[in-house]
Design a protein around this motif. Structure first.
Motif, PDB file in Angstrom:
ATOM      1  N   CYS A   1     -41.178 -40.361  -3.555  1.00  0.00           N
ATOM      2  CA  CYS A   1     -41.813 -40.392  -4.875  1.00  0.00           C
ATOM      3  C   CYS A   1     -43.063 -41.271  -4.899  1.00  0.00           C
ATOM      4  O   CYS A   1     -43.757 -41.306  -5.891  1.00  0.00           O
ATOM      5  CB  CYS A   1     -40.823 -40.849  -5.933  1.00  0.00           C
TER       6      CYS A   1
ATOM      7  N   CYS B   1     -45.695 -39.730 -11.020  1.00  0.00           N
ATOM      8  CA  CYS B   1     -44.311 -40.051 -10.649  1.00  0.00           C
ATOM      9  C   CYS B   1     -44.145 -41.562 -10.552  1.00  0.00           C
ATOM     10  O   CYS B   1     -44.880 -42.235  -9.827  1.00  0.00           O
ATOM     11  CB  CYS B   1     -43.970 -39.390  -9.317  1.00  0.00           C
TER      12      CYS B   1
ATOM     13  N   HIS C   1     -40.044 -45.435  -7.190  1.00  0.00           N
ATOM     14  CA  HIS C   1     -38.596 -45.282  -7.091  1.00  0.00           C
ATOM     15  C   HIS C   1     -37.844 -46.539  -7.515  1.00  0.00           C
ATOM     16  O   HIS C   1     -36.773 -46.458  -8.092  1.00  0.00           O
ATOM     17  CB  HIS C   1     -38.192 -44.865  -5.675  1.00  0.00           C
TER      18      HIS C   1
ATOM     19  N   LEU D   1     -37.638 -46.487 -11.226  1.00  0.00           N
ATOM     20  CA  LEU D   1     -36.656 -45.495 -11.669  1.00  0.00           C
ATOM     21  C   LEU D   1     -35.233 -46.015 -11.512  1.00  0.00           C
ATOM     22  O   LEU D   1     -34.401 -45.876 -12.422  1.00  0.00           O
ATOM     23  CB  LEU D   1     -36.828 -44.191 -10.889  1.00  0.00           C
TER      24      LEU D   1
ATOM     25  N   TRP E   1     -32.541 -46.753 -14.480  1.00  0.00           N
ATOM     26  CA  TRP E   1     -31.220 -46.117 -14.445  1.00  0.00           C
ATOM     27  C   TRP E   1     -30.112 -47.173 -14.431  1.00  0.00           C
ATOM     28  O   TRP E   1     -29.088 -47.028 -15.110  1.00  0.00           O
ATOM     29  CB  TRP E   1     -31.082 -45.197 -13.231  1.00  0.00           C
TER      30      TRP E   1
ATOM     31  N   LEU F   1     -28.829 -37.562  -9.900  1.00  0.00           N
ATOM     32  CA  LEU F   1     -29.518 -38.557  -9.073  1.00  0.00           C
ATOM     33  C   LEU F   1     -29.418 -38.199  -7.596  1.00  0.00           C
ATOM     34  O   LEU F   1     -30.390 -38.342  -6.846  1.00  0.00           O
ATOM     35  CB  LEU F   1     -28.920 -39.949  -9.304  1.00  0.00           C
TER      36      LEU F   1
ATOM     37  N   TRP G   1     -34.503 -42.045 -22.176  1.00  0.00           N
ATOM     38  CA  TRP G   1     -34.763 -42.073 -20.747  1.00  0.00           C
ATOM     39  C   TRP G   1     -34.509 -40.704 -20.111  1.00  0.00           C
ATOM     40  O   TRP G   1     -35.233 -40.297 -19.196  1.00  0.00           O
ATOM     41  CB  TRP G   1     -33.953 -43.153 -20.051  1.00  0.00           C
TER      42      TRP G   1
ATOM     43  N   SER H   1     -37.013 -38.834 -17.678  1.00  0.00           N
ATOM     44  CA  SER H   1     -36.621 -38.449 -16.317  1.00  0.00           C
ATOM     45  C   SER H   1     -36.567 -36.931 -16.157  1.00  0.00           C
ATOM     46  O   SER H   1     -36.866 -36.409 -15.079  1.00  0.00           O
ATOM     47  CB  SER H   1     -35.302 -39.104 -15.921  1.00  0.00           C
ATOM     48  N   THR H   2     -36.213 -36.215 -17.216  1.00  0.00           N
ATOM     49  CA  THR H   2     -36.238 -34.754 -17.145  1.00  0.00           C
ATOM     50  C   THR H   2     -37.667 -34.252 -17.003  1.00  0.00           C
ATOM     51  O   THR H   2     -37.932 -33.324 -16.241  1.00  0.00           O
ATOM     52  CB  THR H   2     -35.554 -34.142 -18.386  1.00  0.00           C
TER      53      THR H   2
ATOM     54  N   ILE I   1     -40.190 -35.920 -15.609  1.00  0.00           N
ATOM     55  CA  ILE I   1     -40.598 -36.243 -14.237  1.00  0.00           C
ATOM     56  C   ILE I   1     -40.000 -35.231 -13.266  1.00  0.00           C
ATOM     57  O   ILE I   1     -40.701 -34.705 -12.388  1.00  0.00           O
ATOM     58  CB  ILE I   1     -40.166 -37.681 -13.864  1.00  0.00           C
ATOM     59  N   THR I   2     -38.728 -34.936 -13.447  1.00  0.00           N
ATOM     60  CA  THR I   2     -38.045 -33.998 -12.555  1.00  0.00           C
ATOM     61  C   THR I   2     -38.654 -32.604 -12.665  1.00  0.00           C
ATOM     62  O   THR I   2     -38.854 -31.914 -11.662  1.00  0.00           O
ATOM     63  CB  THR I   2     -36.541 -33.966 -12.860  1.00  0.00           C
TER      64      THR I   2
END
Length: 170
Positions: free
Chosen positions: A31, A39, A42, A45, A49, A93, A140, A144-145, A147-148
């Motif tokens: 990432c 992005c 990591h 992230l 999380w 994850l 969050w 994160s969705t 980003i994914t």
């Protein structure tokens, strides 16, 4: 709160620990690609999380405590739904960071969003604070969705991207 509360706070952290053990140094190279300026790093992230997991762990403790503790029938739906969404979250994850499969991670995150909303609705009559503690998680999940989705669409899964229609007479 001790020791049950500490167990409830620590339990969700097993997911990020598992991801860290599975990925090792491979996560940072994935990432931190300069071609992916949107992005997040990591470490950021995983920090977010970890914080979110600690908060939802505490929220689950509040629900458990308000329903009398133990593992009786009244806890089956509220904590069963929580356990389901937690396992889906861990799976997302793993798909994202260990398997580098943002497409499957995205599907899991979309499912997870619905499960977290359902959990908040189930928890609200039991403990309003526990339900409110799920709101940062939903925020969050939105980030994160996104980003994914971008990982899946833009660069890491070119075979899964929609291809433009060919120019010509066909």
């Amino acid at each position: 709160m001790w020791p049950q509360g500490a167990i409830f706070v620590a339990l969700p952290l097993l997911g990020p620990i598992l991801v860290w053990l599975l990925t090792g140094r491979g996560m940072s190279a994935w990432c931190d690609n300069p071609k992916l300026p949107w992005c997040s790093h990591h470490k950021f992230l995983l920090l977010v999380w970890t914080t979110i997991y600690s908060v939802i762990g505490y929220a689950s403790y509040l629900v458990w405590k308000d329903l009398g503790g133990g593992f009786g029938r009244p806890l089956a739906l509220p904590l069963g739904l929580y356990a389901t969404q937690l396992s889906i979250s861990w799976t997302a994850l793993i798909f994202l960071f260990a398997a580098h499969n943002p497409g499957l991670a995205l599907l899991h995150l979309l499912l997870l969003y619905g499960l977290v909303v359902s959990t908040a609705f189930i928890w609200h009559p039991i403990n309003k604070m526990a339900a409110l503690l799920l709101l940062p998680y939903l925020a969050w999940l939105t980030v994160s969705t996104s980003i994914t989705y971008h990982l899946w669409r833009d660069s890491l899964c070119p075979k899964q991207q929609a291809q433009p229609m060919e120019q010509g007479g066909h």
